[in-house]
Scaffold this motif. Structure first.
Motif, mmCIF file in Angstrom:
data_model
loop_
_atom_site.group_PDB
_atom_site.id
_atom_site.type_symbol
_atom_site.label_atom_id
_atom_site.label_comp_id
_atom_site.label_asym_id
_atom_site.label_seq_id
_atom_site.Cartn_x
_atom_site.Cartn_y
_atom_site.Cartn_z
ATOM 1 N N ARG A 389 -19.418 -21.001 -25.348
ATOM 2 C CA ARG A 389 -18.437 -21.235 -25.696
ATOM 3 C C ARG A 389 -17.133 -21.939 -25.426
ATOM 4 O O ARG A 389 -18.061 -23.203 -24.664
ATOM 5 C CB ARG A 389 -17.817 -19.729 -24.514
ATOM 6 C CG ARG A 389 -16.084 -19.582 -24.413
ATOM 7 C CD ARG A 389 -15.932 -19.326 -23.069
ATOM 8 N NE ARG A 389 -13.880 -19.707 -23.020
ATOM 9 C CZ ARG A 389 -14.096 -19.607 -22.102
ATOM 10 N NH1 ARG A 389 -14.428 -19.273 -20.763
ATOM 11 N NH2 ARG A 389 -11.870 -19.455 -21.805
ATOM 12 N N GLU A 397 -8.015 -14.184 -35.931
ATOM 13 C CA GLU A 397 -8.489 -12.970 -36.062
ATOM 14 C C GLU A 397 -9.559 -12.585 -37.640
ATOM 15 O O GLU A 397 -10.045 -11.745 -38.218
ATOM 16 C CB GLU A 397 -7.795 -12.112 -35.505
ATOM 17 C CG GLU A 397 -7.917 -11.714 -34.425
ATOM 18 C CD GLU A 397 -9.670 -11.722 -33.909
ATOM 19 O OE1 GLU A 397 -10.285 -11.233 -34.326
ATOM 20 O OE2 GLU A 397 -9.977 -12.230 -32.817
ATOM 21 N N ASN A 443 -12.899 -14.359 -30.887
ATOM 22 C CA ASN A 443 -11.950 -15.232 -28.946
ATOM 23 C C ASN A 443 -11.754 -14.852 -27.418
ATOM 24 O O ASN A 443 -12.006 -13.988 -27.535
ATOM 25 C CB ASN A 443 -10.133 -14.765 -29.425
ATOM 26 C CG ASN A 443 -10.075 -15.319 -30.854
ATOM 27 O OD1 ASN A 443 -10.349 -16.893 -31.111
ATOM 28 N ND2 ASN A 443 -9.197 -15.177 -31.987
ATOM 29 N N HIS A 444 -12.270 -15.834 -26.998
ATOM 30 C CA HIS A 444 -13.005 -15.277 -24.925
ATOM 31 C C HIS A 444 -11.302 -14.905 -25.045
ATOM 32 O O HIS A 444 -10.331 -15.868 -24.912
ATOM 33 C CB HIS A 444 -13.098 -16.369 -24.625
ATOM 34 C CG HIS A 444 -13.621 -16.765 -23.715
ATOM 35 N ND1 HIS A 444 -12.982 -16.023 -22.524
ATOM 36 C CD2 HIS A 444 -14.647 -15.688 -23.051
ATOM 37 C CE1 HIS A 444 -13.737 -15.397 -21.505
ATOM 38 N NE2 HIS A 444 -15.025 -15.811 -21.672
ATOM 39 N N ALA A 445 -11.638 -13.917 -23.907
ATOM 40 C CA ALA A 445 -10.313 -12.988 -23.503
ATOM 41 C C ALA A 445 -9.166 -14.349 -23.028
ATOM 42 O O ALA A 445 -8.627 -14.297 -22.711
ATOM 43 C CB ALA A 445 -10.423 -12.642 -22.449
ATOM 44 N N ALA A 446 -10.219 -15.584 -21.872
ATOM 45 C CA ALA A 446 -9.543 -16.266 -21.391
ATOM 46 C C ALA A 446 -9.189 -17.393 -21.863
ATOM 47 O O ALA A 446 -8.764 -18.505 -21.418
ATOM 48 C CB ALA A 446 -10.609 -16.464 -20.163
#
Lengths: 482, 225
Positions: A389, A397, A443-446
């Motif tokens: 990550r 997206e 994509n990472h949530a954060a």
């Protein structure tokens, strides 16, 4: 005619052969049957004539109570041969030369008489005379009656010939009908072949003719061809796009090298200018070399896997790769945090290193200065999961799948300016495909992007303890400590 | 002559721009299609060198938009794509010429010059103004068969004027076409260059070739044409 085997010909020949064999058997049976019928009729005729003649034996009204033959008024066939004897052996009457027969009474015998085939019937019966006196006097009479039986065979052959001619006609009719029928049935195959023949590298479209889909036997073939063509087209288009992109890439690199050299040779320059030019030219050539190297790697990975049974510890490989990436991470003050479990995967160490280094360098490239990159390897539900990550800008997206296409540079950071060849993720995907692993980017949530690789593990793998949790293989921590 | 180079490959752009500048062109560089489109629509360029595969906006789109705005700046396409069809398509959609990568820098420069000549209505590489000959290939100027020794800037001013024989060319226009982005730094030197040019071209019994129209600009003398 060509030497090619023909299904039509074979089928017709096979059917006709079977029909001919059947006809021969049938003709044989007909012959036997006809002969039997004809002989039964002939024998009945013989018996009836013998009985008639026996009926003509009458009381002679003499002293010895003898019998005599009285044929007047009787119709005897012209070529008949017969002989009537009484119990004493006296011939009561005869026509023609009756051969010596050893046949028992009530039986038939075939004999050749003067070159002609005859059939004889022997009738032996008692004639009772004066039945009113003491029960009558018993006189035994023996009648031998024969007729030529040549016409019987003639009748049999007549019937058989009629049957043979009818069979021949039937065979001819069957042949014509069969040729017509087979051609009609094979037409959809010809149409299918015609449609398939129209396919070439420029026209990939294949629509199976409706006629081919009508038949249950042909439908699987038609749909298989359709599916295969569609698959081939996709592969061909992909290959074409790759070739075109590769050519574009190489031409651009060549254009840079060529223009650098031409620029230097446009006029006389100072030594410093030449030195600068040579240094830049070398950089350009190195880039070109890297592109070619990666293209060859991708090409190698897309070949079928030759060796099996090779495996390695992905966590160990990752640690090595992180170690090697140290200078790049330090340069940009990026911390790499590791959480590694012991996982053995069916990759040779060369491919595993390539996979890990591509994913890691991608993450480092996309990370802003001073950020951190989290790398983990875990074992869950029998599969190994490698995640990397970064805290970069994440991905678009809409480009999730395109990112794995060769030479795809969706965002600016993947462009040539960033030094990437556009092949890194394609190489990762090819490595994963070879061992049935999967790779995806999300994509990472954060914030930032996460690359998640799901790897099959080598048999006998047991969940291993994390060898290092959030270890300080992270560069910033190391550097600050030192 | 001022050129716009739209090319995303920085190293290649640097090389092309350097070569063009050494050949006497002023070059502006745009690294993506959007910037290229914006600059092209300012209509201050004598020719545009346009790459096809560009980030943000493709070369084809830049060309299409330019022509839709009725701007006739000659465009030379740089392409690494194969296939004749795309070339025909490009020429049909308003490109004036194309070069396939990897190309020859010398050829690129020659083609750009030819494009500019054609767009200014001159078929020959040698422009004539009365008894003055401007050889645009060798960048040599002769008057009455005598070679005139000009500085690069002086030559570029003369060539630009020679391309517009009867027009009045303002100082602003000259600056725009002779220098890159930072042409304002050169604004005060134009007069000096024109003065030198006029002096060098003058011979004992000739009229001045270039006339100055106060507050309006410069023009080649009618009687010299």
């Amino acid at each position: 005619m060509t030497g090619r085997a023909s299904i039509t010909r074979r089928l017709i020949v096979a059917v006709l052969l079977l029909e001919v064999l059947a006809a021969i058997a049938l003709i044989g049976a007909v012959t036997v049957h006809e002969r039997k019928v004809q002989y039964e009729a002939f024998d009945a005729n013989l018996r009836s004539h013998a009985s008639t003649i026996f009926g003509a034996v009458q009381d002679a009204d003499d002293v010895g109570d003898n019998v005599q033959l009285e044929l007047r008024g009787l119709k005897i066939p012209k070529r008949a041969i017969y002989e009537v004897r009484d119990q004493r052996g006296v011939v009561l009457g005869s026509v023609g030369s009756v051969p010596l027969l050893d046949a028992s009474p009530e039986s038939f015998e075939d004999v050749n008489v003067e070159g002609h085939s005859y059939r004889f019937f022997v009738l032996s019966a008692d004639r009772i005379i004066d039945p009113g006196v003491d029960g009558g006097i018993d006189r035994q009479v023996r009648v031998i009656f024969g007729l030529p039986d040549g016409h019987v065979w003639h009748e049999v052959m007549g019937a058989v010939s009629f049957f043979a001619i009818a069979t021949l006609l039937l065979l001819s009719l069957t042949t014509v009908l069969m040729i017509w029928l087979i051609r009609k049935l094979l037409l959809p195959i010809h149409e299918l072949a015609g449609a398939a023949e129209a396919i070439d590298t420029l026209h990939w479209r294949f629509d199976a003719p409706a006629s081919a889909k009508e038949y249950a036997e042909l439908r699987p073939l038609a749909t298989t061809i359709e599916d295969t063509i569609a698959r081939l087209q996709r592969a061909f288009e992909q290959q074409k796009r790759f070739t075109s992109d590769a050519a574009h890439e190489l031409k651009t690199d060549l254009a840079i090298v060529k223009s650098s050299l031409q620029l230097m040779s446009m006029k006389r320059r100072t030594v410093e200018e030449y030195e600068g030019g040579v240094a830049l030219g070398l950089e350009d050539v190195t880039r070109l070399e890297q592109t070619v190297h990666k293209m060859l790697t991708l090409s190698r990975l897309e070949q079928p896997k030759e060796a099996v049974g090779q495996n390695c510890r992905i966590d160990v490989v990752l640690q090595d790769v992180v170690q090697q990436s140290r200078p790049l991470a330090e340069l940009r003050d990026i911390r790499v945090a590791l959480a590694l479990a012991n996982v053995r995967v069916p990759l040779d160490s060369r491919d595993a290193t390539l996979l890990c280094s591509n994913v890691l360098s991608n993450a480092l490239q996309h990370s802003p200065e001073g950020a951190s990159v989290d790398v983990s390897v875990a074992l869950a539900d029998g599969v190994g999961i490698l995640t990397v990550r970064d805290c970069g800008e994440g991905i678009d997206e809409g480009e999730r799948q395109s990112l794995f296409l060769p030479f795809y540079r969706g965002d600016v950071s993947r462009s040539r300016k960033s030094g990437g060849t556009g092949l890194g993720l394609s190489i990762c995907k090819a490595i994963c495909d070879r061992v049935g692993a999967s790779i995806e980017i999300a994509n990472h949530a954060a914030g930032g992007a996460v690359v998640r690789i799901t790897l099959p593990v080598v048999e006998g793998q047991k969940p291993g303890a994390a060898v290092s949790s959030l270890s300080t293989a992270g560069m910033r921590a190391d550097r600050h400590q030192s | 002559m001022r050129l716009l180079l739209v090319e995303d490959e920085q190293r290649l752009a640097d090389n092309i721009a350097a070569a063009l500048r050494e050949s006497g062109f002023a070059v502006d560089h745009a690294a993506d299609g959007s910037a290229g489109s914006y600059l092209a629509e300012q209509d201050i360029y004598d020719a545009i060198i346009l790459d096809l595969m560009l980030p943000e906006k493709s070369g084809q789109a830049v060309l299409r938009d330019l022509r839709q705005r009725k701007l006739q700046t000659p465009v030379l396409i740089l392409t690494a794509q194969e296939g004749k069809e795309s070339v025909v398509e490009l020429l049909n959609s308003g490109a004036d010429d194309y070069l396939a990568k990897p190309f020859d820098l010398g050829e690129l420069i020659a083609r750009v010059k030819a494009l500019i000549r054609r767009s200014k209505g001159a078929a020959s590489a040698v422009l004539r103004i009365g008894d003055v000959e401007v050889d645009t290939v060798r960048q040599i100027v002769r008057r009455r068969e005598m070679e005139v020794d000009l500085s690069p800037t002086e030559y570029r001013i003369l060539e630009y004027l020679a391309h517009k024989p009867r027009a009045i060319v303002s100082k602003q226009e000259l600056l725009e076409h002779l220098y890159d982005y930072d042409w304002e730094h050169h604004s005060n030197v134009i007069e000096a260059h024109v003065s030198n040019l006029r002096r060098k071209l003058n011979m004992a019994d000739t009229e001045p070739l270039i006339e100055t129209l106060r507050h309006r600009g410069y023009r080649l003398r009618e009687d010299a044409l």
